[in-house]
Design a protein around this motif. Sequence first.
Motif, short mmCIF file in Angstrom:
data_model
loop_
_atom_site.label_atom_id
_atom_site.label_comp_id
_atom_site.label_asym_id
_atom_site.label_seq_id
_atom_site.Cartn_x
_atom_site.Cartn_y
_atom_site.Cartn_z
N THR A 80 21.41 9.85 65.03
CA THR A 80 22.84 10.03 64.78
C THR A 80 23.13 10.18 63.29
O THR A 80 22.24 10.01 62.45
CB THR A 80 23.62 8.83 65.33
N GLY A 81 24.39 10.45 62.99
CA GLY A 81 24.77 10.64 61.59
C GLY A 81 24.67 9.38 60.76
O GLY A 81 24.52 9.46 59.54
N ASP A 82 24.79 8.19 61.37
CA ASP A 82 24.66 6.94 60.63
C ASP A 82 23.25 6.35 60.75
O ASP A 82 23.05 5.14 60.63
CB ASP A 82 25.69 5.91 61.12
N GLU A 83 22.27 7.22 61.02
CA GLU A 83 20.85 6.87 61.02
C GLU A 83 20.49 5.86 62.11
O GLU A 83 19.64 4.99 61.91
CB GLU A 83 20.42 6.36 59.65
N ASN A 84 21.13 5.96 63.25
CA ASN A 84 20.74 5.19 64.43
C ASN A 84 20.11 6.13 65.45
O ASN A 84 20.31 7.35 65.39
CB ASN A 84 21.96 4.50 65.06
N ILE A 85 19.35 5.57 66.37
CA ILE A 85 18.70 6.37 67.41
C ILE A 85 19.44 6.13 68.72
O ILE A 85 19.74 4.99 69.08
CB ILE A 85 17.21 6.00 67.55
N VAL A 86 19.74 7.22 69.42
CA VAL A 86 20.44 7.13 70.70
C VAL A 86 19.63 7.89 71.74
O VAL A 86 18.99 8.90 71.45
CB VAL A 86 21.86 7.70 70.57
N ASP A 87 19.64 7.37 72.96
CA ASP A 87 18.91 7.95 74.09
C ASP A 87 19.93 8.65 74.99
O ASP A 87 20.74 7.99 75.65
CB ASP A 87 18.17 6.85 74.85
N ILE A 88 19.87 10.00 75.04
CA ILE A 88 20.87 10.78 75.77
C ILE A 88 20.19 11.64 76.83
O ILE A 88 19.28 12.41 76.53
CB ILE A 88 21.67 11.70 74.80
N ASP A 89 20.65 11.48 78.05
CA ASP A 89 20.28 12.38 79.16
C ASP A 89 21.52 13.20 79.52
O ASP A 89 22.61 12.63 79.68
CB ASP A 89 19.80 11.59 80.37
N PHE A 90 21.35 14.52 79.68
CA PHE A 90 22.51 15.33 80.04
C PHE A 90 22.07 16.54 80.86
O PHE A 90 20.88 16.88 80.91
CB PHE A 90 23.29 15.77 78.79
N VAL A 91 23.05 17.14 81.49
CA VAL A 91 22.83 18.28 82.37
C VAL A 91 23.68 19.45 81.87
O VAL A 91 24.85 19.26 81.51
CB VAL A 91 23.19 17.94 83.83
N VAL A 92 23.08 20.65 81.87
CA VAL A 92 23.79 21.88 81.49
C VAL A 92 23.93 22.76 82.73
O VAL A 92 22.93 23.05 83.40
CB VAL A 92 23.04 22.63 80.38
N VAL A 93 25.14 23.16 83.04
CA VAL A 93 25.42 24.03 84.18
C VAL A 93 25.77 25.42 83.64
O VAL A 93 26.63 25.56 82.77
CB VAL A 93 26.59 23.47 85.02
N TRP A 94 25.10 26.45 84.18
CA TRP A 94 25.30 27.80 83.67
C TRP A 94 25.15 28.83 84.79
O TRP A 94 24.65 28.54 85.86
CB TRP A 94 24.30 28.11 82.54
N TYR A 95 25.62 30.05 84.49
CA TYR A 95 25.46 31.16 85.43
C TYR A 95 25.35 32.46 84.63
O TYR A 95 25.57 32.48 83.41
CB TYR A 95 26.61 31.22 86.44
N ILE A 96 25.02 33.55 85.34
CA ILE A 96 24.83 34.86 84.70
C ILE A 96 26.18 35.58 84.62
O ILE A 96 26.87 35.74 85.62
CB ILE A 96 23.83 35.72 85.49
#
Length: 299
Positions: A80-96
Amino acid sequence: LVAAWLATGIYQVEPNEQGVELVFGKLNGQPTSPGLQYNWPAPIGEVIKPRVTDVNQEQIGFRSTGTNVREFTKESLMLTGDENIVDIDFVVVWYIKNAEDYLFNIQNPPTTVKEVAESSMREVVGQNDIQPILTQAREKTETSVMDLMQRTLDLYKSGIKIDKVRLQKVDPPSKVIGSFRDVQAARADKERLQNEAKAYANQVVPKAHGEAERILQGAEAYREQTVAEANGQAARFEKIYDEYKKYPDITRKRLFLETMERVLQKTDKIILDSEAGTGVVPYLPLNELTRKTKEGAVK
């Protein structure tokens, strides 16, 4: 044989597809709509039918297969910007959104989307502190990542439209999550105490202001009373002085009598008439005078 060969150029485009026709490997016209269509048969022609209405999704930081979830910390751990570590899981939804660009401008669209998503998330997280990301800035983070991904993919002319970005898990690293939660609890206690202090101040300060106003008004009233009394005494003295200038003897005698009246009105007095004759013997109550003298000394 020739007719049969030409007939093999007929093809079917499904409702969720677009037909992209190639002739000798080169794009031939615009994508075709659903239904029966025709193109040169192989090996002269070729038809590619991408599923343009299908919704695709990429998982970053984890892989979910049924009830099993596997973590990929190399993708999810971010600074992060304040020099901490964060664990992020995320999903991206897309189409053509553009079949031609999708087929000919990028080699592996799913991998491209995944790498662009991870890069965009790292950039957005690196510009913010950890606290907002964990709490109230989740929606803002999702929007920022989606916008950055779309700009990058448009720059690549990928023909891909990002529909949404959904954060699944946003936590500190598992090894320090206990300590981090203690810090969060301490911050919550700090905010609670600050709110209680503000509430107490909002209660006490107006009361103190009211008390101060009451004291000021009382002092103002006392000042006005004192000044009025002083002015009255001064006016009375001036009137007496004016009368004294007119009739000094009478005024002196009057002042003397008034003064003696105030002094003697609370004292015991014995008046002897010198003209009463020699037959009158004054009575002197020595016992009462002695008793009154002792009582005065005790008081």
